[in-house]
Every structure is written in C-alpha cells, then in structure tokens.
Write a protein that holds these residues in place. Sequence first.
Motif, short mmCIF file in Angstrom:
data_model
loop_
_atom_site.label_atom_id
_atom_site.label_comp_id
_atom_site.label_asym_id
_atom_site.label_seq_id
_atom_site.Cartn_x
_atom_site.Cartn_y
_atom_site.Cartn_z
N UNK A 172 0.81 -1.20 0.00
CA UNK A 172 0.00 0.00 0.00
C UNK A 172 0.85 1.27 0.00
N UNK A 173 2.01 1.20 0.68
CA UNK A 173 2.89 2.38 0.73
C UNK A 173 3.39 2.76 -0.65
N UNK A 174 3.72 1.75 -1.47
CA UNK A 174 4.22 2.03 -2.83
C UNK A 174 3.11 2.65 -3.68
N UNK A 175 1.88 2.18 -3.51
CA UNK A 175 0.75 2.76 -4.26
C UNK A 175 0.53 4.21 -3.85
N UNK A 176 0.58 4.47 -2.55
CA UNK A 176 0.43 5.84 -2.06
C UNK A 176 1.51 6.75 -2.60
N UNK A 177 2.75 6.25 -2.64
CA UNK A 177 3.85 7.04 -3.19
C UNK A 177 3.66 7.29 -4.68
N UNK A 178 3.26 6.26 -5.42
CA UNK A 178 3.01 6.41 -6.85
C UNK A 178 1.92 7.44 -7.11
N UNK A 179 0.85 7.38 -6.35
CA UNK A 179 -0.24 8.35 -6.52
C UNK A 179 0.21 9.77 -6.20
N UNK A 180 1.10 9.91 -5.24
CA UNK A 180 1.66 11.23 -4.93
C UNK A 180 2.46 11.78 -6.09
N UNK A 181 3.29 10.94 -6.67
CA UNK A 181 4.08 11.38 -7.83
C UNK A 181 3.18 11.68 -9.02
N UNK A 182 2.15 10.87 -9.22
CA UNK A 182 1.21 11.15 -10.32
C UNK A 182 0.50 12.48 -10.10
N UNK A 183 0.16 12.77 -8.86
CA UNK A 183 -0.46 14.06 -8.54
C UNK A 183 0.47 15.20 -8.93
N UNK A 184 1.73 15.09 -8.54
CA UNK A 184 2.71 16.13 -8.86
C UNK A 184 2.92 16.26 -10.38
N UNK A 185 2.96 15.12 -11.07
CA UNK A 185 3.16 15.14 -12.52
C UNK A 185 1.97 15.80 -13.22
N UNK A 186 0.75 15.45 -12.83
CA UNK A 186 -0.41 16.04 -13.49
C UNK A 186 -0.58 17.51 -13.11
N UNK A 187 -0.19 17.88 -11.89
CA UNK A 187 -0.19 19.30 -11.54
C UNK A 187 0.80 20.04 -12.44
N UNK A 188 1.99 19.46 -12.61
CA UNK A 188 2.99 20.07 -13.49
C UNK A 188 2.51 20.17 -14.92
N UNK A 189 1.84 19.11 -15.40
CA UNK A 189 1.31 19.13 -16.77
C UNK A 189 0.25 20.22 -16.91
N UNK A 190 -0.51 20.45 -15.86
CA UNK A 190 -1.52 21.50 -15.89
C UNK A 190 -0.86 22.88 -15.87
N UNK A 191 0.18 23.03 -15.09
CA UNK A 191 0.84 24.33 -14.94
C UNK A 191 1.72 24.70 -16.12
N UNK A 192 2.13 23.73 -16.91
CA UNK A 192 3.09 24.00 -18.00
C UNK A 192 2.52 24.96 -19.04
N UNK A 193 1.20 25.01 -19.19
CA UNK A 193 0.62 25.91 -20.19
C UNK A 193 0.98 27.37 -19.89
N UNK A 194 1.04 27.72 -18.62
CA UNK A 194 1.42 29.09 -18.25
C UNK A 194 2.82 29.42 -18.78
#
Length: 135
Positions: free
Chosen positions: A1-23
């Motif tokens: 479960x810890x690895x899944x939580x960590x993966x989801x955290x990184x995915x959150x950061x990646x998708x936030x970055x993908x959203x912010x890149x347009x700026x």
Amino acid sequence: MNKLGELLGWLTAIFYGASAISFFLKAIYHRYASTIKNSLHINRPYTGLMKFAIRYHRLFGGIALVTLAAHFYIQLTTRGLNISGAFAAGLLVLQAILGAVGTYLVKVRKGLWFYLHRVTALLLFIAIIFHVLKI
C-alpha cells in the motif's frame, strides 16, 4: 500500500505540473513570439505543444485532484496525517475551486480570481517541494 500511495503522490505532482506547464509555454511564446514564428522547425511543434497544454489544462488539473484524493486517503490510513502533505493538498483543492469558479462562474480570464489562481499555483509548487523533501 505504501508504494501505491507514493506512486499516486508522484502522479499528482506530474499532473499538476502538466496542468501548470501551459502558463510557462504561453509566457515563453509571448516573450519570443517573433523568433518562434520566424523559425518553421520550431514554430509548428512549439505551437502544437502549447495548444495541447492549453486544451488539456483542466483535464490534467482534474486528474491531479483525483490522484490527490486517492494519495491522501492511502497515506492518511497507512501513515497518518502529514502536515506538509495536508497543506499542499489544501492548496491543490483551493486551486481547483478557483479554476472552477473562473471557468464556470466568472468566465473571464482576468480579475482577482485569475490572480489568485496563479498565486496559488506558485504556492502549491513550493508546498509540493517542501512535502517531497520532507522539510
């Protein structure tokens, strides 16, 4: 479960970055528009990337919000509350609310909501760095 939580955290950061890149893509384009327009081998791919980032800005932000919810739940139930993570999560939720208000209620890309949306994005970036570095 810890690895899944960590993966989801990184995915959150990646998708936030993908959203912010347009700026950043738009800022670079406005600063160097004449150079980009005059270079055919740069103009077409750059404007294509910029249009892609702008078109999917809301989708990437929405995915970041969904992955955040899953990450937060898993981390909370397995490791307990992390203050820096909770702060970053709160900022991402605020960011989503501001984006929704601007998109569906205000419908104009200017004014206080737009300024707050951009400032919150910067604060969120800093909060994510603090959270990842465990400061």
